[in-house]
Design a protein around this motif. Structure first.
Motif, PDB file in Angstrom:
ATOM      1  N   UNK A  90       0.844  -1.192   0.000  1.00 28.13           N
ATOM      2  CA  UNK A  90       0.000   0.000   0.000  1.00 28.13           C
ATOM      3  C   UNK A  90       0.881   1.244   0.000  1.00 28.13           C
ATOM      4  N   UNK A  91       0.381   2.315  -0.612  1.00 25.81           N
ATOM      5  CA  UNK A  91       1.128   3.565  -0.705  1.00 25.81           C
ATOM      6  C   UNK A  91       0.334   4.684  -0.050  1.00 25.81           C
ATOM      7  N   UNK A  92       1.037   5.447   0.781  1.00 29.05           N
ATOM      8  CA  UNK A  92       0.429   6.576   1.484  1.00 29.05           C
ATOM      9  C   UNK A  92       1.307   7.799   1.271  1.00 29.05           C
ATOM     10  N   UNK A  93       0.686   8.932   0.947  1.00 27.18           N
ATOM     11  CA  UNK A  93       1.455  10.165   0.779  1.00 27.18           C
ATOM     12  C   UNK A  93       2.099  10.589   2.094  1.00 27.18           C
ATOM     13  N   UNK A  94       3.221  11.291   1.989  1.00 33.25           N
ATOM     14  CA  UNK A  94       3.952  11.693   3.193  1.00 33.25           C
ATOM     15  C   UNK A  94       3.292  12.855   3.932  1.00 33.25           C
TER      16      UNK A  94
END
Length: 334
Positions: A90-94
């Protein structure tokens, strides 16, 4: 309950977002369905790499590593994919925080083996405290958020949106990683569409693949003050046009612009009509929203035309990266 292990990748590049980065990691650690690990990939910033390594040196579930490829978001994501151990990444913005059940809703969808990617819903957190009156919801993608016109619920889509997305690991085995040279590169021109290009490439390589958006998988994305102004709006829509030209060159205009045709012929005209109606009713921002939609279409079209010319002349290129297993995946589950 799904037994699928999920790794979370957060790509970071600047110390200016230090508090946001810590908040993003904290939101992952507070999930109702725990992540297998969180990987912080630092984009060519040794000072930030050292500081984060020190911050999380006692935390086994958080790993800090340097971007192993060229500068930019795509290479950072590819580094995280290669080093991760989960069956799903999964990818989450910083500069975003995930709601408590974010990973739970992702995992739920992957019980169907045909599902290869799942995205979620992203709400803006405006620096000024509220949405600018002129800013149309149809263009919330400009600030990295879910825009008006996407269908509600859990629905099949052409592509997920990169700041709130997940992929089955085998998707990268089939299609390769994110293309470098097409997406974000620090503070340079805000290009995008790397996740769109990957998703189209994936469904071409595996035609029975299912890609979903589940609007219960929610994150909240910070919108800095500079992005609340029309100058950024214009720059970002122009850059989107440039990016779409690259995608169309890679996968063909039919697939590359499939969703955009519906968006520009149905969603945006309805938005202009609502804006003009609000203006006639003396509601704040109506004329501004209608004008912004028209301006956004014009600048995006201009970027697309220029990008297409450059592509034909060979002046704009990008490359697809094969994901190689890294030493960080030793002991990963099969």
């Amino acid at each position: 309950m799904s037994t699928i292990d999920i790794s979370v990748v957060i790509c970071v590049y600047t110390e200016d977002r230090w508090e946001d980065i810590l908040a993003a990691v904290s939101s992952v650690r507070a999930q109702s369905r725990p992540a297998l690990e969180t990987l912080l990939v630092v984009d060519h910033n040794q000072t930030l790499l050292d500081r984060l390594s020190k911050e999380y040196k006692e935390t086994r579930q958080v790993r800090v590593l340097a971007n192993a490829g060229p500068r930019g978001l795509s290479a950072g994501r590819n580094t995280g994919i290669a080093a991760s151990r989960g069956e799903v990444i999964a990818f989450l913005d910083d500069d975003a925080v995930a709601e408590r059940d974010w990973l739970h809703h992702f995992a739920e969808a992957y019980t169907d083996p045909r599902v290869m990617a799942v995205g979620g819903r992203t709400f803006p957190i405006w620096a000024s405290g509220r949405r600018p009156a002129w800013f149309p919801e149809e263009f919330d993608w400009v600030v990295g958020c879910t825009y008006k016109g996407l269908p509600p619920g859990r629905v099949q889509v052409r592509n997920v949106l990169g700041g709130n997305a997940s992929f089955r690991r085998s998707a990268f085995d089939v299609a390769g990683g994110f293309a470098t040279g097409i997406g974000r590169d620090g503070d340079k021109r805000p290009l995008g569409c790397e996740e769109t290009e990957l998703c189209i490439r994936l469904t071409r390589a595996q035609p029975d693949a299912i890609l979903l958006i589940d609007d219960r998988a929610v994150i909240h994305h910070r919108v800095p003050e500079v992005r609340e102004h029309f100058a950024y709006f214009r720059t970002r829509t122009y850059a989107e046009g440039l990016s779409k030209a690259l995608v169309a060159r890679s996968v063909g205009a039919d697939k590359g612009l499939e969703s955009e045709r519906r968006y520009t012929t149905r969603v945006l005209p309805a938005g202009v009509a609502r804006g003009l109606r609000d203006a006639l009713l003396a509601r704040p921002g109506g004329a501004g929203r209608a004008g912004a939609i028209v301006a956004g279409v014009v600048t995006a079209a201009g970027g697309y035309v220029l990008g297409s010319v450059r592509a034909r002349r060979g002046g704009a290129t990008f490359s697809v990266v094969e994901i190689a297993e890294s030493p960080g995946r030793e002991g990963a589950a099969a």
